[in-house]
Each structure stands twice: as structure tokens, then as C-alpha cells.
Design a protein around this motif. Structure first.
Motif, PDB file in Angstrom:
ATOM      1  N   ALA A  68       0.938  -1.387   0.174  1.00  0.00           N
ATOM      2  CA  ALA A  68       0.126  -0.099   0.173  1.00  0.00           C
ATOM      3  C   ALA A  68       0.895   1.049  -0.019  1.00  0.00           C
ATOM      4  N   MET A  69       0.260   2.369  -0.623  1.00  0.00           N
ATOM      5  CA  MET A  69       1.028   3.509  -0.661  1.00  0.00           C
ATOM      6  C   MET A  69       0.474   4.797   0.139  1.00  0.00           C
ATOM      7  N   GLY A  70       1.359   5.591   0.567  1.00  0.00           N
ATOM      8  CA  GLY A  70       0.837   6.662   1.169  1.00  0.00           C
ATOM      9  C   GLY A  70       1.651   8.048   1.138  1.00  0.00           C
ATOM     10  N   TRP A  71       0.949   9.167   0.966  1.00  0.00           N
ATOM     11  CA  TRP A  71       1.491  10.627   0.992  1.00  0.00           C
ATOM     12  C   TRP A  71       1.528  11.120   2.276  1.00  0.00           C
ATOM     13  N   PHE A  72       2.628  11.754   2.589  1.00  0.00           N
ATOM     14  CA  PHE A  72       2.811  12.698   3.706  1.00  0.00           C
ATOM     15  C   PHE A  72       3.094  13.576   3.528  1.00  0.00           C
ATOM     16  N   ARG A  73       3.274  15.032   4.457  1.00  0.00           N
ATOM     17  CA  ARG A  73       3.971  15.992   4.487  1.00  0.00           C
ATOM     18  C   ARG A  73       4.569  16.611   5.453  1.00  0.00           C
ATOM     19  N   GLN A  74       5.470  17.307   5.534  1.00  0.00           N
ATOM     20  CA  GLN A  74       6.100  17.954   6.594  1.00  0.00           C
ATOM     21  C   GLN A  74       6.366  19.375   6.254  1.00  0.00           C
ATOM     22  N   ALA A  75       6.040  20.370   6.965  1.00  0.00           N
ATOM     23  CA  ALA A  75       6.056  21.842   6.995  1.00  0.00           C
ATOM     24  C   ALA A  75       7.244  22.134   7.844  1.00  0.00           C
ATOM     25  N   PRO A  76       8.047  23.189   7.652  1.00  0.00           N
ATOM     26  CA  PRO A  76       9.008  23.780   8.435  1.00  0.00           C
ATOM     27  C   PRO A  76       8.630  23.692  10.142  1.00  0.00           C
ATOM     28  N   GLY A  77       9.290  23.218  10.966  1.00  0.00           N
ATOM     29  CA  GLY A  77       9.066  23.268  12.171  1.00  0.00           C
ATOM     30  C   GLY A  77       7.827  22.348  12.790  1.00  0.00           C
ATOM     31  N   LYS A  78       7.340  21.525  11.920  1.00  0.00           N
ATOM     32  CA  LYS A  78       6.239  20.446  12.090  1.00  0.00           C
ATOM     33  C   LYS A  78       6.441  19.236  12.106  1.00  0.00           C
ATOM     34  N   GLU A  79       5.758  18.259  12.534  1.00  0.00           N
ATOM     35  CA  GLU A  79       5.869  17.008  12.272  1.00  0.00           C
ATOM     36  C   GLU A  79       5.364  16.585  10.978  1.00  0.00           C
ATOM     37  N   ARG A  80       5.731  15.296  10.362  1.00  0.00           N
ATOM     38  CA  ARG A  80       5.431  14.782   9.390  1.00  0.00           C
ATOM     39  C   ARG A  80       4.010  14.239   9.525  1.00  0.00           C
ATOM     40  N   GLU A  81       2.984  14.903   8.595  1.00  0.00           N
ATOM     41  CA  GLU A  81       1.542  14.475   8.786  1.00  0.00           C
ATOM     42  C   GLU A  81       1.090  13.530   7.743  1.00  0.00           C
TER      43      GLU A  81
END
Length: 122
Positions: A33-46
Motif C-alpha cells: 500500500a502507498m501513502g503520501w505524507f507532508r512535513q512543513a518547517p517546524g512541524k511533524e510529518r503528517e
């Protein structure tokens, strides 16, 4: 071993669209299975979105539901994230990951790409 390479990131104005992709190589793509996550500066990966091995099931974070669409092509070994109605708060580095278990936590993802930057200007 699975290698993942993201592409397609860039700068877009608020309200615009962008499609990012993840190309896989190595072991059988349909095992994952595949997923997309994102991480903004100063934040955790979501978490952003996930798709089952055959594309039959998808799931989205509430913040992107209705705006983003995840899809996969098992012949080409690619996963895509179509992002519409982009907002400045969508700005982040976007990562794709591969996991044996659909909807697993980030710690259970076995492989990750290097990320692609998406910047949404207001």
C-alpha cells in the motif's frame, strides 16, 4: 528493497493545482500500500492520503479531503497525488511511502522517498 522517487513539486498560487508523482523500483510494487505524507518547517510529518495495493481503497486526511486525489498505476509502478484548490497551508515537503499494511502509522512504512517541495503562495 524498494526505491521511491518523488517528482512534480513546485511553486503554485493559492487556488491552483499541482500533480506530484512517486516512481517505484525494486521489489513487487503490488505488495505495498502507498501513502503520501507532508512535513512543513517546524512541524511533524503528517498523513495526507493512502491507497491500497490495488487502488480499491483510499483514505484522506480531513484537511485535504475533497481537494486531493491519490491514485496508482501498478503497471508503471507509480503513485500520484492530484492536488486542487491549493492553500498556503498546504506548503510542505511531500513524501511518498510504501507499507505492507494499508493505513498503517508512519513508523510502519518500510520505504520512503526523498521528498518533493510544494510551495503555495497567497
Amino acid at each position: 528493497q524498494v526505491q521511491l522517487v518523488e517528482s512534480g513539486g513546485g511553486l503554485v498560487q493559492a487556488g491552483g493545482s499541482l500533480r506530484i508523482s512517486c516512481a517505484a523500483s525494486g521489489r513487487t510494487f503490488t505488495n505495498y500500500a502507498m501513502g503520501w505524507f507532508r512535513q512543513a518547517p517546524g512541524k511533524e510529518r503528517e498523513f495526507v492520503a493512502a491507497i491500497s495495493w490495488n487502488g480499491g481503497n483510499t483514505y484522506y486526511a480531513s484537511s485535504v479531503k475533497g481537494r486531493f486525489t491519490i491514485s496508482r498505476d501498478n503497471v508503471k509502478k507509480t503513485v500520484h497525488l492530484q492536488m486542487n484548490s491549493l492553500k498556503p497551508e498546504d506548503t510542505a515537503v511531500y513524501y511518498c511511502g510504501a507499507t505492507r499494511i494499508y493505513m498503517s502509522a508512519p513508523k510502519d512504512y518500510a520505504y520512503w522517498g526523498q521528498g518533493t517541495q510544494v510551495t503555495v503562495s497567497s
